[in-house]
Design an enzyme around this catalytic site. Structure first.
Site, PDB file in Angstrom:
ATOM      1  N   ARG A  83       6.213 -12.018   7.722  1.00  0.00           N
ATOM      2  CA  ARG A  83       5.623 -13.270   8.217  1.00  0.00           C
ATOM      3  C   ARG A  83       6.052 -13.560   9.647  1.00  0.00           C
ATOM      4  O   ARG A  83       5.263 -14.029  10.459  1.00  0.00           O
ATOM      5  CB  ARG A  83       5.986 -14.413   7.263  1.00  0.00           C
ATOM      6  N   ARG A 113      11.856  -0.133  -5.596  1.00  0.00           N
ATOM      7  CA  ARG A 113      12.687  -0.929  -6.510  1.00  0.00           C
ATOM      8  C   ARG A 113      13.062  -0.139  -7.766  1.00  0.00           C
ATOM      9  O   ARG A 113      14.107  -0.364  -8.360  1.00  0.00           O
ATOM     10  CB  ARG A 113      12.002  -2.245  -6.847  1.00  0.00           C
ATOM     11  N   ASP A 129       9.929  -9.349  -8.492  1.00  0.00           N
ATOM     12  CA  ASP A 129      10.406  -8.036  -8.030  1.00  0.00           C
ATOM     13  C   ASP A 129      11.730  -7.624  -8.672  1.00  0.00           C
ATOM     14  O   ASP A 129      12.203  -6.505  -8.452  1.00  0.00           O
ATOM     15  CB  ASP A 129      10.556  -8.044  -6.511  1.00  0.00           C
ATOM     16  N   SER A 177       0.297 -15.678  -6.691  1.00  0.00           N
ATOM     17  CA  SER A 177       0.644 -14.583  -5.782  1.00  0.00           C
ATOM     18  C   SER A 177       0.770 -15.135  -4.373  1.00  0.00           C
ATOM     19  O   SER A 177      -0.182 -15.690  -3.815  1.00  0.00           O
ATOM     20  CB  SER A 177      -0.439 -13.498  -5.816  1.00  0.00           C
ATOM     21  N   ARG A 199      -4.006  -0.286  -5.395  1.00  0.00           N
ATOM     22  CA  ARG A 199      -3.676  -1.677  -5.724  1.00  0.00           C
ATOM     23  C   ARG A 199      -4.863  -2.614  -5.492  1.00  0.00           C
ATOM     24  O   ARG A 199      -5.620  -2.443  -4.536  1.00  0.00           O
ATOM     25  CB  ARG A 199      -2.437  -2.111  -4.926  1.00  0.00           C
ATOM     26  N   GLN A 224       1.064 -13.394  -1.757  1.00  0.00           N
ATOM     27  CA  GLN A 224       0.247 -12.598  -0.845  1.00  0.00           C
ATOM     28  C   GLN A 224      -1.166 -13.154  -0.793  1.00  0.00           C
ATOM     29  O   GLN A 224      -1.760 -13.280   0.281  1.00  0.00           O
ATOM     30  CB  GLN A 224       0.249 -11.135  -1.291  1.00  0.00           C
ATOM     31  N   SER A 241       9.783 -10.328   2.775  1.00  0.00           N
ATOM     32  CA  SER A 241       8.663 -11.289   2.875  1.00  0.00           C
ATOM     33  C   SER A 241       8.736 -12.068   4.182  1.00  0.00           C
ATOM     34  O   SER A 241       7.727 -12.257   4.873  1.00  0.00           O
ATOM     35  CB  SER A 241       8.717 -12.284   1.711  1.00  0.00           C
TER      36      SER A 241
HETATM   37  C1  S3P Z   1       5.378 -10.853  -1.640  1.00  0.00           C
HETATM   38  C2  S3P Z   1       4.902 -11.413  -2.775  1.00  0.00           C
HETATM   39  C3  S3P Z   1       5.014 -10.782  -4.099  1.00  0.00           C
HETATM   40  C4  S3P Z   1       6.075  -9.697  -4.121  1.00  0.00           C
HETATM   41  C5  S3P Z   1       6.030  -8.810  -2.934  1.00  0.00           C
HETATM   42  C6  S3P Z   1       6.150  -9.606  -1.650  1.00  0.00           C
HETATM   43  C7  S3P Z   1       5.153 -11.559  -0.368  1.00  0.00           C
HETATM   44  O1  S3P Z   1       3.784 -10.195  -4.417  1.00  0.00           O
HETATM   45  O2  S3P Z   1       5.980  -8.944  -5.288  1.00  0.00           O
HETATM   46  O3  S3P Z   1       7.084  -7.878  -2.994  1.00  0.00           O
HETATM   47  O4  S3P Z   1       5.809 -11.236   0.636  1.00  0.00           O
HETATM   48  O5  S3P Z   1       4.309 -12.457  -0.327  1.00  0.00           O
HETATM   49  P1  S3P Z   1       2.601 -11.087  -5.069  1.00  0.00           P
HETATM   50  O6  S3P Z   1       2.309 -12.170  -4.107  1.00  0.00           O
HETATM   51  O7  S3P Z   1       1.418 -10.186  -5.210  1.00  0.00           O
HETATM   52  O8  S3P Z   1       3.144 -11.543  -6.379  1.00  0.00           O
END
Ligand code: S3P
Length: 441
Positions: A34, A401, A328, A177, A132, A179, A30
Site C-alpha cells: 500500500r 507460508r 494467513d 477480502s 487465483r 484485496q 500488506s
Molecule cells: C491481503 C489480504 C488477504 C491476505 C493477503 C494480503 C492484503 O487476502 O491473505 O496475504 O494485503 O490485502 P484477502 O484480502 O484475499 O483475504
C-alpha cells in the site's frame, strides 16, 4: 519470479534443540504494497521506512516503474522513496505488468488501473497467481464501468484492462477480502461519484488508515466497521510511512516459541492492528505464554514487542467470524494444533483454497506426511492434538507460508525433515532461514 518446478537441493532441517533470542521480523507485506501504490498516485514524494524487501513488494515496485513511477532501489534497512505521479499519472506500459506471485499486487492494481482512461494494461503473474480468482475484483469494477478481459470469462490472468472513466457505486462483497475492498476503494478515488464497499465481516483496514493519512475522503461505518465510503475529489499528498513488522511473519516465531520445549523468544516491532491480531487471540485461547511489551502507536498503526515461551497448550476452535483476522496464520496454527491437548477445529475457511496454494489441501498433505492426524474438510481442518511429528520428505508446493510452517513443524519433529522448494519463503520473509539458524544456535 516463477518458482522452479522441482528443487534439486531440498533444505535439511533437524528436529530437537530449542529456540532462544530476539528477532525483528521484516516489514508488513500488506502495508508495504500500500505504501508503494499510494505513494505512486500521490502528489510529491513518499518516504517509506521499514518496507518489506521481499519478492511480493518488489513485484509491485517493478509494475509501478514500468508505468513511469520513480521508486528508489529496495534494499534491507534502507528507506525507499516513491515520486508520486498523481491520481491519473500512470503512463501506458509498453509490456505486460508482471505481478509475480503477488495477489495483492494484481488485485489492487486492477482497481488502480481500471479508471485510467484511454490506456491499456495487461497484468500477468506466475503459475500460482494465474490460477487465483480475479472476478471477485473484476465483477465489482465492471459494475463501476470497468472493462477487464481474461481467461475463464475474465476470472483468470493474464488480464487485459482497457482504462475508462468509472462511475461510483455501492458494492456488497460476498467474501471479507481486503484485496477486493481496497481495489474498489482505489477505483472509487477517481470515479464520478462516491463509492461504498460493504463487507460481510471487516477485513484488514490498512488501506483505510493509510488512504486517510494521504488525504483521501474516506468514511468508515456500519456494524463492526463493515462499510467504507470513498468520495473522489481530494488530492493525495506524499507521506512519510513507517512500516511495522509483519504479524503474519511473527506468527511463525510465536507458534515455534509456544511449542518448542525450553523456548524463549522475543519478537520486536510487530504490527498489532486489531484487524490482524486473531492469531494472538487463538494463542491465548490455547493458553500460550505470550506477553505484549512496549505497546505503542507508529504512524497510525499499533505496534508492540511480543515475548513467547514454551508451555502446555489446549486445542482451539476457529470459526468463520475470526478467519479474516488470521487468514494467513491457519497453516502455522495447524502445526500448533498437533502439540495441543484435544482436537482443534477450523471452519469457515474456504478462502484458504484460493491463496498462493490450496492451503487446506497442502497443509493436510504435507503435515500429514510428518505424522499429523489432520483431516481436510470443504471449509476447514480438524487436527488431533498430542501427536508426535516425525521428520519426512515435504514440499512447500511453492507457497511461502507453507514453507515456513513446515519449518516450525520440523523444529519439534523427531529426526530430519527434507523440505523441497524452501526458497518460496522469500515471497514474504527472505531472511527467515537465517533467523531460524540464529535462534536455534
Ligand atoms: C491481503 C489480504 C488477504 C491476505 C493477503 C494480503 C492484503 O487476502 O491473505 O496475504 O494485503 O490485502 P484477502 O484480502 O484475499 O483475504
Amino acid at each position: 519470479m516463477a518458482h522452479p518446478a522441482a528443487d534439486p537441493s531440498p533444505l535439511t532441517l533437524t528436529g530437537g534443540g530449542s529456540l532462544r533470542g530476539t528477532v525483528t521480523v521484516p516489514g508488513d507485506k500488506s502495508i508495504s504494497h500500500r505504501a508503494l501504490l499510494f505513494g505512486a498516485i500521490a502528489e510529491g514524494a513518499t518516504r517509506i521506512e521499514g518496507l518489506l524487501p521481499a519478492e511480493d513488494p518488489l513485484s509491485t515496485a517493478a509494475c509501478l516503474r514500468a508505468m513511469g513511477v520513480a521508486v528508489s532501489p529496495i534494499e534491507a534497512g534502507q528507506p525507499v522513496t516513491v515520486q508520486g505521479v498523481g491520481l491519473d499519472g500512470f503512463r501506458e506500459p509498453e509490456d505486460v505488468l508482471d505481478c509475480g506471485n503477488s495477489g495483492t499486487t494484481m488485485r489492487l492494481m486492477l482497481g488502480l488501473l481500471a479508471g485510467r482512461a484511454s490506456r491499456h494494461f495487461v497484468l500477468n503473474g506466475d503459475a500460482s497467481l494465474r490460477r487465483r480468482p480475479m472476478r471477485r475484483v473484476g465483477g465489482p469494477l465492471a459494475e463501476m464501468g470497468a472493462t477487464i478481459a481474461g481467461r475463464d470469462g475474465g476470472n483468470l490472468a493474464p488480464l487485459a484492462i482497457q482504462g475508462r472513466g468509472l462511475q461510483g457505486a455501492t458494492v456488497r462483497t460476498p467474501v471479507a477480502s481486503a484485496q477486493v475492498k481496497s481495489a474498489i476503494l482505489l477505483a472509487g478515488l477517481t470515479a464520478d461519484g462516491p463509492t461504498t464497499v460493504i463487507e460481510p465481516v471487516q477485513s484488514r483496514d490498512h488501506s483505510e488508515r493509510m488512504l486517510r493519512a494521504f488525504g483521501a475522503d474516506l468514511v468508515v461505518g456500519g456494524a463492526g466497521n463493515t462499510q467504507v465510503t470513498v468520495t473522489p475529489g481530494a488530492a493525495l499528498r506524499g507521506q512519510h510511512v513507517i512500516v511495522p513488522g509483519d504479524i503474519s511473519s511473527a506468527a511463525f516465531w510465536l507458534v515455534a516459541g509456544a511449542i518448542t520445549p525450553g523456548a524463549e523468544l522475543t519478537v520486536q516491532n510487530v504490527g498489532l492492528n486489531p484487524s490482524r491480531t486473531g492469531i494472538l487471540e487463538v494463542l491465548e485461547q490455547m493458553g500460550a505464554r505470550i506477553t505484549v511489551l512496549n505497546a505503542r502507536d507508529v504512524a497510525g498503526e499499533p505496534v508492540g514487542d511480543l515475548q513467547v515461551s514454551h508451555g502446555p497448550l489446549q486445542a482451539f476452535t476457529i470459526g468463520e467470524e475470526l478467519i479474516p483476522r488470521l487468514v494467513d496464520e491457519i497453516p502455522v496454527l495447524a502445526v500448533a494444533a498437533c502439540c495441543a491437548e484435544g482436537v482443534s477445529r477450523v471452519t469457515g475457511a474456504a478462502e484458504l483454497r484460493v491463496k498462493e496454494t490450496d492451503r487446506l489441501a497442502v497443509m493436510a498433505r504435507q503435515l500429514g506426511a510428518m505424522g499429523a492426524r489432520i483431516e481436510e474438510h470443504a471449509d476447514g481442518l480438524t487436527i488431533q492434538g498430542e501427536t508426535t511429528l516425525h521428520g519426512a520428505e515435504v514440499d512447500s508446493e511453492t507457497d511461502h507460508r507453507v514453507a515456513m510452517s513446515l519449518a516450525v513443524a520440523a523444529q519439534i519433529a523427531s529426526g530430519t525433515t527434507r523440505l523441497h522448494r524452501p526458497e518460496a519463503a522469500a515471497v514474504s520473509y527472505p531472511t527467515f532461514w537465517d533467523d531460524l539458524e540464529r535462534l536455534r544456535a
